[in-house]
Motif scaffolding. Sequence first.
Motif, PDB file in Angstrom:
ATOM      1  N   ASN A 241       0.822  -1.208   0.000  1.00 35.79           N
ATOM      2  CA  ASN A 241       0.000   0.000   0.000  1.00 35.79           C
ATOM      3  C   ASN A 241       0.855   1.256   0.000  1.00 35.79           C
ATOM      4  N   SER A 242       1.975   1.219   0.736  1.00 36.27           N
ATOM      5  CA  SER A 242       2.856   2.385   0.803  1.00 36.27           C
ATOM      6  C   SER A 242       3.524   2.666  -0.534  1.00 36.27           C
ATOM      7  N   LEU A 243       3.827   1.594  -1.265  1.00 36.13           N
ATOM      8  CA  LEU A 243       4.545   1.747  -2.533  1.00 36.13           C
ATOM      9  C   LEU A 243       3.615   2.134  -3.687  1.00 36.13           C
ATOM     10  N   THR A 244       2.338   1.854  -3.526  1.00 39.85           N
ATOM     11  CA  THR A 244       1.379   2.187  -4.590  1.00 39.85           C
ATOM     12  C   THR A 244       1.384   3.692  -4.841  1.00 39.85           C
ATOM     13  N   GLY A 245       1.560   4.061  -6.091  1.00 38.99           N
ATOM     14  CA  GLY A 245       1.616   5.475  -6.459  1.00 38.99           C
ATOM     15  C   GLY A 245       3.027   5.975  -6.635  1.00 38.99           C
ATOM     16  N   PHE A 246       3.996   5.349  -5.951  1.00 41.97           N
ATOM     17  CA  PHE A 246       5.390   5.759  -6.113  1.00 41.97           C
ATOM     18  C   PHE A 246       5.900   5.260  -7.455  1.00 41.97           C
ATOM     19  N   HIS A 247       6.599   6.129  -8.154  1.00 39.48           N
ATOM     20  CA  HIS A 247       7.175   5.733  -9.448  1.00 39.48           C
ATOM     21  C   HIS A 247       6.081   5.367 -10.454  1.00 39.48           C
ATOM     22  N   GLY A 248       4.855   5.863 -10.197  1.00 36.12           N
ATOM     23  CA  GLY A 248       3.737   5.574 -11.093  1.00 36.12           C
ATOM     24  C   GLY A 248       3.182   4.176 -10.973  1.00 36.12           C
ATOM     25  N   LEU A 249       3.506   3.480  -9.892  1.00 35.64           N
ATOM     26  CA  LEU A 249       3.084   2.086  -9.747  1.00 35.64           C
ATOM     27  C   LEU A 249       1.620   1.969  -9.331  1.00 35.64           C
ATOM     28  N   ARG A 250       0.885   1.096 -10.024  1.00 36.67           N
ATOM     29  CA  ARG A 250      -0.455   0.734  -9.576  1.00 36.67           C
ATOM     30  C   ARG A 250      -0.329  -0.377  -8.527  1.00 36.67           C
ATOM     31  N   ALA A 251      -1.451  -0.673  -7.871  1.00 37.78           N
ATOM     32  CA  ALA A 251      -1.412  -1.613  -6.749  1.00 37.78           C
ATOM     33  C   ALA A 251      -0.826  -2.965  -7.127  1.00 37.78           C
ATOM     34  N   GLU A 252      -1.292  -3.537  -8.238  1.00 34.73           N
ATOM     35  CA  GLU A 252      -0.801  -4.855  -8.632  1.00 34.73           C
ATOM     36  C   GLU A 252       0.680  -4.812  -8.986  1.00 34.73           C
ATOM     37  N   ALA A 253       1.104  -3.755  -9.689  1.00 31.94           N
ATOM     38  CA  ALA A 253       2.509  -3.610 -10.054  1.00 31.94           C
ATOM     39  C   ALA A 253       3.380  -3.430  -8.811  1.00 31.94           C
TER      40      ALA A 253
END
Length: 291
Positions: A241-253
């Motif tokens: 959840n914390s990484l989602t959005g960083f570097h344009g990442l979606r949840a699954e990615a």
Amino acid sequence: MSDAPEKGFLSPYEYFRTTGKRPKKALGQHFLTQPKTAEKIVRAAEIVPEDVVVEVGPGLGMLTAFLAEATRHLHLVELDPDLADCLEAALTSRGRAVRMHRMDVLHFDWTQLAQEAGQKLVVVGNLPYQISSPLMFRLLEHRRALKHAVFMVQKEVGMRLAALPGSKDYGVLSVLLSLYGRVRALFAVGPGQFHPPPKVDSLVLRIDFPEERPELTEVDLDLLRRLVNAVFQNRRKTAANSLTGFHGLRAEAAREVLEAAGIDPRLRPEAVPPEAFARLARILGASRPGG
């Protein structure tokens, strides 16, 4: 080493009594008053005469007096012009040849000095509390120019710098310093050893900067710092959840890249070891355009 500063160095009490000045709160000025503690700090730096030593915020010279005995190559970085003038006069009266840098240490070029000296630097200082963390990031940027450092910092800050995974103090600087250095907490110093006394205890740390590990050569420090900061923004979230959005990442990615780095996406940030963050930064760096 002697057990007291040389004559010619004013104590904080003498300086403020004779000048009518007051410690500058904006600069976080708390002056160490105990020579034996100053000597203990300098001993922890294990300085040899040929070392090039930089003292951060020397103030009135409590540490400087011992450092000047230990090395022939001493640089002082002092922002307060009044203190710089006073200390320089004291050093001149004792025939001590040092180089005074009247500037903000956050703008000091560690790499340039190391290149001029032809060797890595030893850094020592009683750090104003408000610059402790910014200075650590600055030193990490110039880590290849540094041999080791001994600092006195606010105890709470020191515990964060030395924290291990799983502890409440573990965070961004814990991760970065664990990867690029070795941090050891040496001893605590109480408020009564300062003028004026701070409201908190202090902690003396030693940070060694060994040769960089081969697996870190392909890790971009700026990306790593932003990554770890993003993950620790909300310690109660899972890594995914914390990484989602960083570097344009979606949840699954985000989950996929964490698994590729060997990190369980369900882990909380404080449970992720430093080496795993480095692997994650390396993967994300390679996925950038031109990476």
